[in-house]
Design an enzyme around this catalytic site. Structure first.
Site, PDB file in Angstrom:
ATOM      1  N   HIS A  33       0.840  -1.199   0.000  1.00  0.00           N
ATOM      2  CA  HIS A  33       0.000   0.000   0.000  1.00  0.00           C
ATOM      3  C   HIS A  33       0.875   1.248   0.000  1.00  0.00           C
ATOM      4  O   HIS A  33       2.038   1.197   0.395  1.00  0.00           O
ATOM      5  CB  HIS A  33      -0.919   0.000   1.227  1.00  0.00           C
ATOM      6  CG  HIS A  33      -1.930  -1.091   1.183  1.00  0.00           C
ATOM      7  ND1 HIS A  33      -1.665  -2.367   1.626  1.00  0.00           N
ATOM      8  CD2 HIS A  33      -3.202  -1.106   0.711  1.00  0.00           C
ATOM      9  CE1 HIS A  33      -2.737  -3.126   1.436  1.00  0.00           C
ATOM     10  NE2 HIS A  33      -3.684  -2.385   0.889  1.00  0.00           N
ATOM     11  N   ARG A  81       4.833   7.092   1.350  1.00  0.00           N
ATOM     12  CA  ARG A  81       5.482   5.893   1.890  1.00  0.00           C
ATOM     13  C   ARG A  81       4.880   4.684   1.194  1.00  0.00           C
ATOM     14  O   ARG A  81       3.739   4.318   1.439  1.00  0.00           O
ATOM     15  CB  ARG A  81       5.275   5.781   3.402  1.00  0.00           C
ATOM     16  CG  ARG A  81       5.778   4.446   3.976  1.00  0.00           C
ATOM     17  CD  ARG A  81       5.688   4.408   5.495  1.00  0.00           C
ATOM     18  NE  ARG A  81       4.354   4.661   5.994  1.00  0.00           N
ATOM     19  CZ  ARG A  81       3.491   3.712   6.395  1.00  0.00           C
ATOM     20  NH1 ARG A  81       3.815   2.432   6.325  1.00  0.00           N
ATOM     21  NH2 ARG A  81       2.302   4.053   6.858  1.00  0.00           N
ATOM     22  N   TYR A  82       5.649   4.094   0.304  1.00  0.00           N
ATOM     23  CA  TYR A  82       5.241   2.849  -0.342  1.00  0.00           C
ATOM     24  C   TYR A  82       5.645   1.725   0.604  1.00  0.00           C
ATOM     25  O   TYR A  82       6.824   1.418   0.752  1.00  0.00           O
ATOM     26  CB  TYR A  82       5.925   2.693  -1.702  1.00  0.00           C
ATOM     27  CG  TYR A  82       5.334   3.573  -2.769  1.00  0.00           C
ATOM     28  CD1 TYR A  82       4.387   3.078  -3.654  1.00  0.00           C
ATOM     29  CD2 TYR A  82       5.703   4.909  -2.889  1.00  0.00           C
ATOM     30  CE1 TYR A  82       3.833   3.889  -4.637  1.00  0.00           C
ATOM     31  CE2 TYR A  82       5.155   5.728  -3.861  1.00  0.00           C
ATOM     32  CZ  TYR A  82       4.220   5.207  -4.732  1.00  0.00           C
ATOM     33  OH  TYR A  82       3.667   6.010  -5.703  1.00  0.00           O
ATOM     34  N   CYS A  83       4.675   1.154   1.279  1.00  0.00           N
ATOM     35  CA  CYS A  83       4.876   0.085   2.257  1.00  0.00           C
ATOM     36  C   CYS A  83       4.674  -1.236   1.511  1.00  0.00           C
ATOM     37  O   CYS A  83       3.546  -1.593   1.165  1.00  0.00           O
ATOM     38  CB  CYS A  83       3.875   0.272   3.388  1.00  0.00           C
ATOM     39  SG  CYS A  83       4.060  -0.907   4.718  1.00  0.00           S
ATOM     40  N   ILE A  84       5.762  -1.945   1.244  1.00  0.00           N
ATOM     41  CA  ILE A  84       5.758  -3.058   0.294  1.00  0.00           C
ATOM     42  C   ILE A  84       6.146  -4.370   0.981  1.00  0.00           C
ATOM     43  O   ILE A  84       7.095  -4.417   1.762  1.00  0.00           O
ATOM     44  CB  ILE A  84       6.738  -2.759  -0.861  1.00  0.00           C
ATOM     45  CG1 ILE A  84       6.431  -1.401  -1.521  1.00  0.00           C
ATOM     46  CG2 ILE A  84       6.736  -3.887  -1.884  1.00  0.00           C
ATOM     47  CD1 ILE A  84       5.056  -1.285  -2.158  1.00  0.00           C
TER      48      ILE A  84
END
EC number: 1.8.4.12
Length: 142
Positions: free
Chosen positions: A100, A113-116
């Site tokens: 997300h 913030r690309y939380c991958i």
């Protein structure tokens, strides 16, 4: 190798995350605390998604990036699962669930913030970029 063949090679966790929209455990995954120079590619398609130059420790328990290498390689979708309102990130070519994106990243770097999920990624070290067919990304590290 076609997508069906690649999917058969995934671990249970990689399949759960990328194909069933799952989430791996926070802090107990391969790339949360990984800061070697290189790029992160889609575990299914091999498409370049994120660079170590854009990775930072957000404290969330998953790898966090300020942006994708190429914005056109990821798609964003409104997600209301689990009683939350958030934006899901998927890889464009393989349609893999990646994680997300949230608007709470470093403001001086765009605020995202690309939380991958680590399980959706494969890391290619800077010194291996050329030999693995990603030589065009070496210029990022100069």
């Amino acid at each position: 190798m076609n997508k069906e063949q690649r999917l058969k090679e995934l671990t249970d966790m990689q399949y759960y995350v990328t194909q069933e929209n799952g989430t791996e455990p926070p802090f107990r995954n391969e790339f949360d605390e990984h800061f070697e120079e290189g790029i992160y590619v889609d575990i299914v398609s091999g498409k370049p998604l994120f660079s170590s130059l854009d990775k930072y420790n957000s404290g969330c328990g998953w790898p966090a990036f300020t942006k994708p290498i190429q914005k056109e390689e990821v798609t964003e979708h409104f997600d209301t699962s689990h009683g939350m309102r958030r934006v899901e990130v998927r890889s464009k070519e393989a349609d893999s669930h990646l994680g997300h994106v949230f608007p709470d990243g470093p403001s001086e770097l765009g605020g995202l913030r690309y939380c991958i999920n680590s399980a959706s990624l494969r890391f290619v070290a800077k010194e291996d970029l050329e030999k693995e067919g990603y030589g065009q990304f070496l210029s990022l590290f100069k």
